[in-house]
Design a protein around this motif. Structure first.
Motif, PDB file in Angstrom:
ATOM      1  N   GLY A  67       0.796  -1.221   0.000  1.00 40.32           N
ATOM      2  CA  GLY A  67       0.000   0.000   0.000  1.00 40.32           C
ATOM      3  C   GLY A  67       0.828   1.270   0.000  1.00 40.32           C
ATOM      4  N   LEU A  68       2.123   1.151   0.280  1.00 41.01           N
ATOM      5  CA  LEU A  68       2.983   2.329   0.337  1.00 41.01           C
ATOM      6  C   LEU A  68       3.654   2.629  -1.001  1.00 41.01           C
ATOM      7  CD1 LEU A  68       4.735   1.676   3.782  1.00 41.01           C
ATOM      8  CD2 LEU A  68       2.844   3.218   3.296  1.00 41.01           C
ATOM      9  N   TYR A  69       3.385   1.824  -2.015  1.00 41.21           N
ATOM     10  CA  TYR A  69       4.076   1.990  -3.295  1.00 41.21           C
ATOM     11  C   TYR A  69       3.074   2.024  -4.449  1.00 41.21           C
ATOM     12  CZ  TYR A  69       8.228   0.562  -0.641  1.00 41.21           C
ATOM     13  OH  TYR A  69       9.233   0.472   0.284  1.00 41.21           O
ATOM     14  N   PHE A  70       3.543   2.549  -5.569  1.00 40.14           N
ATOM     15  CA  PHE A  70       2.796   2.459  -6.829  1.00 40.14           C
ATOM     16  C   PHE A  70       3.815   2.226  -7.941  1.00 40.14           C
ATOM     17  CE2 PHE A  70       4.084   6.882  -6.592  1.00 40.14           C
ATOM     18  CZ  PHE A  70       4.437   7.211  -7.900  1.00 40.14           C
ATOM     19  N   VAL A  71       3.360   1.667  -9.060  1.00 42.59           N
ATOM     20  CA  VAL A  71       4.236   1.453 -10.208  1.00 42.59           C
ATOM     21  C   VAL A  71       4.167   2.699 -11.088  1.00 42.59           C
ATOM     22  CG1 VAL A  71       4.735   0.018 -12.220  1.00 42.59           C
ATOM     23  CG2 VAL A  71       3.836  -1.026 -10.130  1.00 42.59           C
ATOM     24  N   CYS A  72       5.321   3.309 -11.340  1.00 39.34           N
ATOM     25  CA  CYS A  72       5.364   4.528 -12.157  1.00 39.34           C
ATOM     26  C   CYS A  72       4.833   4.249 -13.560  1.00 39.34           C
ATOM     27  CB  CYS A  72       6.800   5.044 -12.250  1.00 39.34           C
ATOM     28  SG  CYS A  72       7.437   5.725 -10.696  1.00 39.34           S
ATOM     29  N   ASN A  73       4.264   5.290 -14.178  1.00 38.18           N
ATOM     30  CA  ASN A  73       3.728   5.080 -15.528  1.00 38.18           C
ATOM     31  C   ASN A  73       4.881   4.856 -16.511  1.00 38.18           C
ATOM     32  OD1 ASN A  73       4.309   7.426 -17.374  1.00 38.18           O
ATOM     33  ND2 ASN A  73       3.340   8.584 -15.731  1.00 38.18           N
ATOM     34  N   ILE A  74       4.624   4.056 -17.502  1.00 37.87           N
ATOM     35  CA  ILE A  74       5.671   3.572 -18.409  1.00 37.87           C
ATOM     36  C   ILE A  74       5.347   3.925 -19.852  1.00 37.87           C
ATOM     37  CG2 ILE A  74       6.523   1.666 -16.976  1.00 37.87           C
ATOM     38  CD1 ILE A  74       4.428  -0.105 -18.399  1.00 37.87           C
ATOM     39  N   ASP A  75       4.555   4.968 -20.042  1.00 38.48           N
ATOM     40  CA  ASP A  75       4.138   5.321 -21.400  1.00 38.48           C
ATOM     41  C   ASP A  75       5.318   5.697 -22.287  1.00 38.48           C
ATOM     42  OD1 ASP A  75       1.586   4.780 -20.793  1.00 38.48           O
ATOM     43  OD2 ASP A  75       0.826   6.827 -20.866  1.00 38.48           O
ATOM     44  N   ASP A  76       6.260   6.484 -21.740  1.00 35.10           N
ATOM     45  CA  ASP A  76       7.422   6.875 -22.543  1.00 35.10           C
ATOM     46  C   ASP A  76       8.245   5.649 -22.922  1.00 35.10           C
ATOM     47  OD1 ASP A  76       6.670   9.491 -22.422  1.00 35.10           O
ATOM     48  OD2 ASP A  76       8.075  10.063 -20.850  1.00 35.10           O
ATOM     49  N   PHE A  77       8.427   4.748 -21.966  1.00 29.27           N
ATOM     50  CA  PHE A  77       9.173   3.516 -22.215  1.00 29.27           C
ATOM     51  C   PHE A  77       8.505   2.710 -23.334  1.00 29.27           C
ATOM     52  CE2 PHE A  77      10.347  -0.860 -21.661  1.00 29.27           C
ATOM     53  CZ  PHE A  77      11.657  -0.843 -21.199  1.00 29.27           C
ATOM     54  N   LYS A  78       7.201   2.529 -23.240  1.00 30.08           N
ATOM     55  CA  LYS A  78       6.467   1.747 -24.237  1.00 30.08           C
ATOM     56  C   LYS A  78       6.481   2.433 -25.601  1.00 30.08           C
ATOM     57  CE  LYS A  78       2.430   0.364 -23.192  1.00 30.08           C
ATOM     58  NZ  LYS A  78       1.060   0.529 -22.692  1.00 30.08           N
ATOM     59  N   PHE A  79       6.402   3.753 -25.592  1.00 27.96           N
ATOM     60  CA  PHE A  79       6.442   4.521 -26.846  1.00 27.96           C
ATOM     61  C   PHE A  79       7.741   4.232 -27.595  1.00 27.96           C
ATOM     62  CE2 PHE A  79       7.828   8.351 -29.112  1.00 27.96           C
ATOM     63  CZ  PHE A  79       6.747   8.579 -29.953  1.00 27.96           C
ATOM     64  N   LEU A  80       8.858   4.274 -26.880  1.00 25.03           N
ATOM     65  CA  LEU A  80      10.150   4.007 -27.508  1.00 25.03           C
ATOM     66  C   LEU A  80      10.279   2.534 -27.900  1.00 25.03           C
ATOM     67  CD1 LEU A  80      12.518   6.167 -25.268  1.00 25.03           C
ATOM     68  CD2 LEU A  80      11.418   6.777 -27.417  1.00 25.03           C
TER      69      LEU A  80
END
Length: 780
Positions: free
Chosen positions: A521-534
């Motif tokens: 509950g203390l964490y979240f997964v950062c968004n990876i849109d830039d990674f996926k775009f590349l």
């Protein structure tokens, strides 16, 4: 200087984070309560339809398969509820069951020779010697070939289990670290005190969010006689002439080493641990740095989260609280007009368009103006800051984005918010237009009246009168506590994932990883849109997984087409095993470049600077393939100077851009004739303000309001002023009459009320009329 200094040691009792009880996580690998995967991310593999090497053995042992009868049996199998239930128990939800069945049916109907056991069982069912349910084991076998992740789901869950990130750093867990949190607002001296500890230590690392901040500490440390190296994504500067590492290093936070031991580590701007894109870097530094003491600097809103995270590591947290060193006042009146600007004013905007507009309006009043925004090179930002701070320089006004919130020491008396709405990206990677948060407002406002600047007090206000009470309310709030820290899958985790799913694309691997990942509950997964775009951009280029992963973590601005094109060319050249030489790069960017003639040229130069940054970033990961670092750094310094010339003359560039825009809109063949209109094309009313929009709508005309003007009435003899609409300019230049403009506006308004269907119906009627006329002519 600080309110109190007290020791807070985390006890063994369960902790509460934002009102919820935090309990130790379940054991790794437990699938109880695991969230179901997002099966829309599972991409089916195409089965092989080629005949086996032994021919059609099944037909030899039994007989030829009646394909039409087999199709009837397959369709009956699909409709069986019991089969769908069995599929669900084996990981096939309705979506996967359907896709697997389509593939299975295609395989049975189109393959020249089925596997022997499947051929025989289908023949048995056709002859009445078997039941349709007997097909399920063969269907499931095929489904696992089409969706290989079904066979290794437990392994995938274990790999993507992110619930104990503290255990990823065994070197840090092997020592007992002391955590000191320097908590306070901007301009409170918290970072200064942390840096004093850094300078006094035998060895240390400073981790900052920006290259500018890392460079500042690098300079300060060496000026103080403490040898210190500089490490950023694009630069390595060693004090020792032989290239030996110094005991102290200043770096951007993504570049910090979690295996090198230090006496002191400083983590600056800890509140960025919640950043949707970069938060993982602060989490990694906090949990992974091997330092006897870690000094954390940032907002008090992050104190509770840091203490919660340190509970997992069993480490003590000491909190030192600070107050602002100079007073800051929120004014009771808005600026309202640019005529009210004073020396030491900084107008903060959240878009480049506003930067361009305001800088032109300010210089039209005979005032020199400094400009700073995020995509400018660091050297240009420093040059603009130096110009603004210089008491001998005539430049006393600044227009900037929130890029001034960190990394630049500016002598600002008053911060003026041009707007309170800022574009942002949420944790899902979705773009939003939101009102700025209290944390963001305080970070920006805190730049006014900084300690040791020319102004001993700071002032804050808004450009527009109706924004001021909103700004006052935002600044009066308490900053909301930070509740979660960012995480990101590592290269090792992605590599293990790829071992299980060798045929999946990197973008699809990351999607499945995030879908299956479990976090506390203390964490979240950062968004990876830039990674996926590349990843999607270079998917067709043959690269091994590790290289592909590194390329996709490159920090590029995907809004610039030229930068994206360059990234693609870099990857293609790399895949051919051809080094990216200085000559090759110069041909690509058309070096040498000239000073910009308009804003478009300036934006392109900024993109070229980003491309050189990308080359340098990759050169430190693949030295053999990007060999000409020194030459590239030389031309980047030269390019920075060229961009500085452009920014210095930004008003002239804006005027040139407006001239080009006007010429493009009106056309070179349009002859201005007062009182009538003659153009070669249709007038696009989307580019003009309608009557309702200009005069009676609820939207304000920001530009004209900022100038202190009232809304203008579109008459042919109206004098031209900054901030006029396109329709007004067309009237003034003789391309429209006021009467025709009124008629066009009424037609446009009517089309908006009745919708596009009215226009389509009208066009259809015109076509019908013209068609009937043509028919009558033919008859004649």
């Amino acid at each position: 200087m600080w309110l109190h200094r007290g020791l807070r040691i985390l006890g063994p009792a369960p902790l509460r984070a934002a009102g919820r009880l935090f309990n130790p996580p379940r054991a790794i690998g437990s699938s109880n309560g695991a969230k179901p995967p997002d099966t829309s991310l599972f991409v089916p593999l195409a089965p092989s339809l080629r005949a086996g090497p032994g021919g059609n053995v099944g037909a030899e042992l039994s007989k030829e398969l009646n394909k039409s009868e087999a199709l009837r049996i397959l369709n009956k199998f699909y409709k069986q509820k019991e089969m769908q239930r069995l599929g669900s128990e084996n990981g096939l939800d309705a979506r996967l069951f359907h896709q697997a069945f389509i593939s299975f049916r295609k395989y049975v109907m189109e393959v020249e020779s089925l596997s022997v056991d499947l051929h025989i069982i289908l023949n048995d069912i056709c002859c009445g010697a078997g039941h349709v349910d007997d097909l399920f084991p063969y269907f499931l076998r095929h489904a696992k070939q089409v969706f290989p992740m079904l066979d290794c789901m437990e392994d995938l869950r274990k790999i993507s289990d992110l619930r104990l990130p503290a255990n990823w750093y065994p070197e840090a867990r092997a020592i007992q670290r002391k955590i000191v949190f320097h908590a306070g607002p901007t301009n409170s001296g918290k970072t200064h005190h942390a840096i004093q500890n850094f300078l006094a230590a035998k060895s240390g690392v400073y981790c900052g969010p920006l290259k500018l901040l890392a460079h500042e500490i690098y300079q300060k440390s060496n000026d103080a006689g403490v040898p210190c190296d500089l490490v950023t994504g694009e630069e390595r500067t060693f004090v020792d002439p032989d290239g030996r590492q110094s005991a102290h290093v200043a770096c951007t936070i993504e570049m910090c080493s979690v295996t090198t031991p230090y006496e002191i580590a400083v983590i600056d701007e800890i509140q960025m641990i919640r950043d949707p894109s970069r938060g993982w870097a602060w989490t990694r530094a906090l949990l992974g740095l091997c330092a006897e003491e870690i000094h954390i600097c940032g907002e008090a809103a992050a104190v509770n989260l840091v203490m919660e995270l340190m509970y997992d590591t069993g480490e003590e947290v000491e909190v030192e609280s600070y107050k602002r060193l100079t007073p800051m006042t929120v004014l009771d009146s808005a600026l309202e007009s640019l005529d009210n600007l004073r020396p030491g004013d900084c107008i903060v905007c959240f878009s480049k368009t506003d930067i361009y507009s305001l800088s032109r309006q300010i210089e039209a009043r005979g005032l020199d103006c400094a400009v700073i925004y995020g995509s400018l090179p660091p050297g240009t930002k420093l040059a603009q800051a130096k110009k603004f701070n210089d008491p001998e320089d005539s430049c006393k006004i600044m227009v900037a984005t929130d890029a001034i919130g960190m990394g630049l020491n500016l002598s600002i008396k008053r911060i003026i918010f041009n707007s309170l709405v800022k574009p942002s990206v949420n944790e899902k990677g979705e773009k939003e237009m939101d009102r700025i948060t209290t944390s963001q407002a305080l970070q920006i406002a805190g730049r006014a009246g900084r300690f040791s600047s020319a102004f001993k007090e700071g002032e804050v206000t808004a450009m527009h009168r109706d924004d001021l009470p909103v700004l006052q309310e935002i600044l009066s709030r308490t900053v909301e506590p930070i509740e979660t820290a960012g995480l990101h899958p590592t290269a090792d985790q992605v590599e293990m994932f790829a071992y299980q799913l060798p045929d999946a694309t990197l973008s699809n691997l990351i999607d499945i990883f995030v879908s299956l990942s479990q976090v506390d509950g203390l964490y979240f997964v950062c968004n990876i849109d830039d990674f996926k775009f590349l990843a999607d951009m270079i998917q067709h280029i043959p690269l091994n997984l590790r290289v592909r992963y590194v390329f996709c973590t490159a920090p590029i601005n995907r809004k610039h087409p030229f930068v994206c094109t360059s990234f693609l060319k870099f990857a293609r050249q790399f895949s051919r095993n051809e080094p990216l030489t200085f000559d090759w790069l110069c041909r690509h960017i058309n070096w040498p470049l000239t000073p910009p003639k308009n804003i478009k040229d300036l934006v392109h130069l900024e993109a070229v600077h980003d491309v050189l940054d990308l080359y340098l970033w990759l050169s430190y990961r693949f030295m053999d393939m990007f060999p000409d670092v020194n030459h590239v750094r030389d031309i980047q310094t030269e390019l920075d100077s060229i961009i500085q010339i452009g920014v210095k003359n930004i008003t002239r560039l804006i005027r040139a851009s407006d001239s080009i825009s006007t010429a493009a809109t009106i056309g070179v063949d349009d002859v201005p004739v007062r009182g009538r209109v003659r153009t070669n094309g249709r007038i696009n009313m989307e580019g003009t303000n309608t009557k309702d929009q200009v005069f009676s709508g609820s939207r304000r005309i920001r530009g004209s309001k900022a100038l202190g003007y009232k809304a203008v009435v579109c008459k042919a003899d109206t004098p031209q002023t900054a901030g006029d609409s396109l329709s007004t300019k067309l009237v003034q230049q003789g391309h429209l009459t006021a009467e025709l403009l009124q008629q066009l506006q009424e037609e446009w308004s009517a089309s908006q009320v009745h919708g596009p269907q009215v226009q389509r119906d009208s066009d259809a009627q015109d076509r019908d009329k013209s068609t009937s006329k043509g028919l009558r002519k033919k008859k004649k």
